[in-house]
Write a protein that holds these residues in place. Structure first.
Motif, PDB file in Angstrom:
ATOM      1  N   GLU A 267       0.780  -1.096  -0.041  1.00 34.70           N
ATOM      2  CA  GLU A 267       0.081  -0.192  -0.178  1.00 34.70           C
ATOM      3  C   GLU A 267       0.923   1.352  -0.010  1.00 34.70           C
ATOM      4  OE1 GLU A 267      -4.162  -1.181   2.329  1.00 34.70           O
ATOM      5  OE2 GLU A 267      -2.223  -1.045   3.427  1.00 34.70           O
ATOM      6  N   ILE A 268       1.859   1.275   0.605  1.00 37.37           N
ATOM      7  CA  ILE A 268       2.911   2.422   0.873  1.00 37.37           C
ATOM      8  C   ILE A 268       3.396   2.576  -0.703  1.00 37.37           C
ATOM      9  CG2 ILE A 268       5.122   3.353   1.715  1.00 37.37           C
ATOM     10  CD1 ILE A 268       4.517   1.931   4.418  1.00 37.37           C
ATOM     11  N   PHE A 269       3.662   1.549  -1.464  1.00 38.44           N
ATOM     12  CA  PHE A 269       4.163   1.647  -2.616  1.00 38.44           C
ATOM     13  C   PHE A 269       3.222   2.191  -3.749  1.00 38.44           C
ATOM     14  CE2 PHE A 269       4.731   0.036  -7.186  1.00 38.44           C
ATOM     15  CZ  PHE A 269       5.783   0.622  -7.319  1.00 38.44           C
TER      16      PHE A 269
ATOM     17  N   MET B 167       0.152  15.543   3.370  1.00 36.32           N
ATOM     18  CA  MET B 167      -0.451  14.161   3.485  1.00 36.32           C
ATOM     19  C   MET B 167       0.277  13.254   4.226  1.00 36.32           C
ATOM     20  SD  MET B 167      -3.271  13.789   1.535  1.00 36.32           S
ATOM     21  CE  MET B 167      -3.369  12.460   0.987  1.00 36.32           C
ATOM     22  N   GLY B 168       1.294  12.669   3.534  1.00 35.10           N
ATOM     23  CA  GLY B 168       2.210  11.667   4.422  1.00 35.10           C
ATOM     24  C   GLY B 168       1.535  10.343   5.074  1.00 35.10           C
ATOM     25  N   ILE B 169       2.475   9.667   5.491  1.00 32.50           N
ATOM     26  CA  ILE B 169       1.759   8.057   5.823  1.00 32.50           C
ATOM     27  C   ILE B 169       0.484   8.343   6.909  1.00 32.50           C
ATOM     28  CG2 ILE B 169       2.513   6.149   7.224  1.00 32.50           C
ATOM     29  CD1 ILE B 169       3.808   5.986   4.768  1.00 32.50           C
ATOM     30  N   ASP B 170       0.611   9.101   7.855  1.00 30.96           N
ATOM     31  CA  ASP B 170      -0.577   9.542   8.995  1.00 30.96           C
ATOM     32  C   ASP B 170      -1.668   9.724   7.852  1.00 30.96           C
ATOM     33  OD1 ASP B 170       1.354   8.906  10.719  1.00 30.96           O
ATOM     34  OD2 ASP B 170       1.525  11.023  11.229  1.00 30.96           O
ATOM     35  N   MET B 171      -1.999  10.639   6.992  1.00 28.85           N
ATOM     36  CA  MET B 171      -3.085  10.836   6.434  1.00 28.85           C
ATOM     37  C   MET B 171      -3.450   9.599   5.558  1.00 28.85           C
ATOM     38  SD  MET B 171      -5.693  12.709   5.292  1.00 28.85           S
ATOM     39  CE  MET B 171      -6.510  12.926   4.061  1.00 28.85           C
ATOM     40  N   GLN B 172      -2.658   8.993   4.845  1.00 25.60           N
ATOM     41  CA  GLN B 172      -2.890   7.804   3.974  1.00 25.60           C
ATOM     42  C   GLN B 172      -3.423   6.952   5.100  1.00 25.60           C
ATOM     43  OE1 GLN B 172      -2.650   7.826   0.596  1.00 25.60           O
ATOM     44  NE2 GLN B 172      -4.131   6.301   0.764  1.00 25.60           N
ATOM     45  N   GLU B 173      -2.867   6.520   6.111  1.00 25.71           N
ATOM     46  CA  GLU B 173      -3.565   5.670   7.373  1.00 25.71           C
ATOM     47  C   GLU B 173      -4.771   5.965   7.685  1.00 25.71           C
ATOM     48  OE1 GLU B 173       0.578   3.714   9.038  1.00 25.71           O
ATOM     49  OE2 GLU B 173      -0.571   5.350  10.078  1.00 25.71           O
ATOM     50  N   ALA B 174      -5.020   7.392   7.726  1.00 28.35           N
ATOM     51  CA  ALA B 174      -6.549   7.892   8.223  1.00 28.35           C
ATOM     52  C   ALA B 174      -7.431   7.704   7.152  1.00 28.35           C
ATOM     53  CB  ALA B 174      -6.436   9.344   8.375  1.00 28.35           C
ATOM     54  N   LEU B 175      -7.006   7.902   5.806  1.00 20.39           N
ATOM     55  CA  LEU B 175      -8.089   7.212   4.718  1.00 20.39           C
ATOM     56  C   LEU B 175      -8.418   5.743   4.720  1.00 20.39           C
ATOM     57  CD1 LEU B 175      -6.300   9.365   1.715  1.00 20.39           C
ATOM     58  CD2 LEU B 175      -8.595   9.701   2.676  1.00 20.39           C
TER      59      LEU B 175
ATOM     60  N   TYR C 155       0.505   4.071  -2.763  1.00 15.59           N
ATOM     61  CA  TYR C 155       0.062   5.573  -2.545  1.00 15.59           C
ATOM     62  C   TYR C 155       1.312   6.350  -2.495  1.00 15.59           C
ATOM     63  CZ  TYR C 155      -3.920   3.049  -1.514  1.00 15.59           C
ATOM     64  OH  TYR C 155      -5.340   2.149  -1.346  1.00 15.59           O
ATOM     65  N   LYS C 156       2.441   6.038  -2.974  1.00 13.32           N
ATOM     66  CA  LYS C 156       3.593   6.680  -2.709  1.00 13.32           C
ATOM     67  C   LYS C 156       3.414   8.150  -3.245  1.00 13.32           C
ATOM     68  CE  LYS C 156       5.997   5.259  -6.873  1.00 13.32           C
ATOM     69  NZ  LYS C 156       7.341   4.612  -7.465  1.00 13.32           N
ATOM     70  N   HIS C 157       2.672   8.434  -4.371  1.00 10.05           N
ATOM     71  CA  HIS C 157       2.603   9.859  -4.904  1.00 10.05           C
ATOM     72  C   HIS C 157       1.762  10.671  -4.045  1.00 10.05           C
ATOM     73  CE1 HIS C 157       5.055   8.694  -8.352  1.00 10.05           C
ATOM     74  NE2 HIS C 157       4.148   7.773  -8.680  1.00 10.05           N
ATOM     75  N   PRO C 158       0.476  10.120  -3.757  1.00 10.67           N
ATOM     76  CA  PRO C 158      -0.286  10.952  -2.692  1.00 10.67           C
ATOM     77  C   PRO C 158       0.377  11.261  -1.388  1.00 10.67           C
ATOM     78  CG  PRO C 158      -1.771   9.026  -3.697  1.00 10.67           C
ATOM     79  CD  PRO C 158      -0.288   9.027  -4.183  1.00 10.67           C
ATOM     80  N   ILE C 159       1.238  10.186  -0.962  1.00  3.14           N
ATOM     81  CA  ILE C 159       1.921  10.331   0.316  1.00  3.14           C
ATOM     82  C   ILE C 159       3.070  11.490   0.420  1.00  3.14           C
ATOM     83  CG2 ILE C 159       3.601   9.204   1.917  1.00  3.14           C
ATOM     84  CD1 ILE C 159       1.904   6.697   1.368  1.00  3.14           C
ATOM     85  N   ALA C 160       3.363  11.519  -0.881  1.00  3.40           N
ATOM     86  CA  ALA C 160       4.501  12.529  -1.059  1.00  3.40           C
ATOM     87  C   ALA C 160       3.928  14.043  -1.062  1.00  3.40           C
ATOM     88  CB  ALA C 160       5.333  12.227  -2.494  1.00  3.40           C
ATOM     89  N   VAL C 161       2.610  14.359  -1.088  1.00  3.79           N
ATOM     90  CA  VAL C 161       2.024  15.475  -1.322  1.00  3.79           C
ATOM     91  C   VAL C 161       2.271  16.365   0.141  1.00  3.79           C
ATOM     92  CG1 VAL C 161      -0.190  16.679  -1.635  1.00  3.79           C
ATOM     93  CG2 VAL C 161       0.529  14.950  -2.927  1.00  3.79           C
ATOM     94  N   PRO C 162       2.781  17.677   0.048  1.00  6.41           N
ATOM     95  CA  PRO C 162       2.726  18.334   1.420  1.00  6.41           C
ATOM     96  C   PRO C 162       1.642  18.450   2.214  1.00  6.41           C
ATOM     97  CG  PRO C 162       3.714  19.642  -0.310  1.00  6.41           C
ATOM     98  CD  PRO C 162       3.140  18.530  -0.985  1.00  6.41           C
TER      99      PRO C 162
END
Length: 269
Positions: A7-9, A20-28, A11-18
């Motif tokens: 999943e990290i791989f 966002m990051g891992i925490d935000m992706q985990e919230a989604l 969503y790597k582009h959304p995670i890179a958005v200022p």
């Protein structure tokens, strides 16, 4: 809810958005959202929320796909015509993102089932474009203290708003019932529908839902309006009406007759 390496791989582009990051992706991933109506507005919202990594998406729609509606529902294909929207949406979305869970509900949201259906979700997004359904969802969400969004698109006009959402001092933003007189000014019931106006509204709303999950208070207590013909966009502050909210909490869910809702037979799958 922790992300897997895959999943990290993904969503790597959304995670890179200022911001966002891992925490935000985990919230989604932890979010559970119910979309009511999987048609011209609901289907593109589903596509983008699923693609963004929302962990659980409920899809409530008892209708079938019609060929004349495909111009505004790119989620579906010609071979899907006459099949149930909720089931086909679930299938198409799994093909888009197998890391998310997509649950179809082949039901009409109505007074007899609304409390049970919304119970397991964090956010309700009403894309039914049907006033009696808006009122049923409003009352159930107020009773269960759940945030909800309502959106409509009518040819060149569109609007969406965030209702009963957390605001300062542990209070909630206005309900839909509090502002029907304001919202009605932005309805345009002339005939016809355009695919791009549905898609453009869905993209804006999907973005605002992601911001809401991230804790950005831009959606709570706001009505966003769009006049695509004249390229005019507006924001209206929604004002809570304590008397109306208290009445809903006192009276509870009303009858279908009072809501003006025609009950359709249950789907035989």
């Amino acid at each position: 809810m922790a992300l897997t390496e895959k999943e990290i791989f993904r969503y790597k582009h959304p995670i890179a958005v200022p911001g966002m990051g891992i925490d935000m992706q985990e919230a989604l991933k932890a979010a559970r959202i119910l979309i009511v109506g999987a048609g011209g507005l609901g289907s593109p919202i589903l596509q983008y929320l699923s693609g963004a990594g929302v962990g659980v998406l409920g899809i409530a729609d008892y209708g079938v796909i019609l060929e004349e509606d495909l111009h505004r529902m790119p989620l579906y294909q010609m071979q899907d015509v006459r099949k149930h929207k909720a089931k086909m949406a679930s299938s198409r979305l799994w093909a888009l993102n197998p890391y998310a869970k997509h649950y179809p509900f082949l039901i009409q949201i109505k007074p007899g089932n609304v409390a049970q259906v919304i119970e397991g979700f964090d956010l309700i997004v009403d894309c039914s474009q049907h006033v009696p359904t808006h009122l049923v969802i409003n009352d159930a969400c107020v009773l269960q203290d759940k945030p909800f969004v309502i959106a409509e698109v009518h040819n060149w006009m569109a609007w969406f708003g965030g209702f009963n959402m957390p605001v300062l001092n542990n209070e909630r933003s206005a309900s839909y019932r509090c502002n029907t007189h304001v919202i009605d000014e932005y309805r345009n019931f002339d005939a016809g529908s355009l695919g791009p106006t549905h898609g453009a509204t869905a993209l804006q709303l999907a973005t605002e839902i992601m911001k809401y999950i991230a804790g950005v208070p831009a959606l709570a207590g706001k009505l966003y309006t769009c006049n695509f013909l004249h390229h005019q966009y507006g924001t209206v502050d929604l004002v809570p009406n304590v008397e109306i909210i208290t009445e809903v909490k006192t009276v509870g869910i009303l009858t279908a007759e009072i809501y003006g809702m025609e009950i359709v037979p249950d789907v035989e799958d």
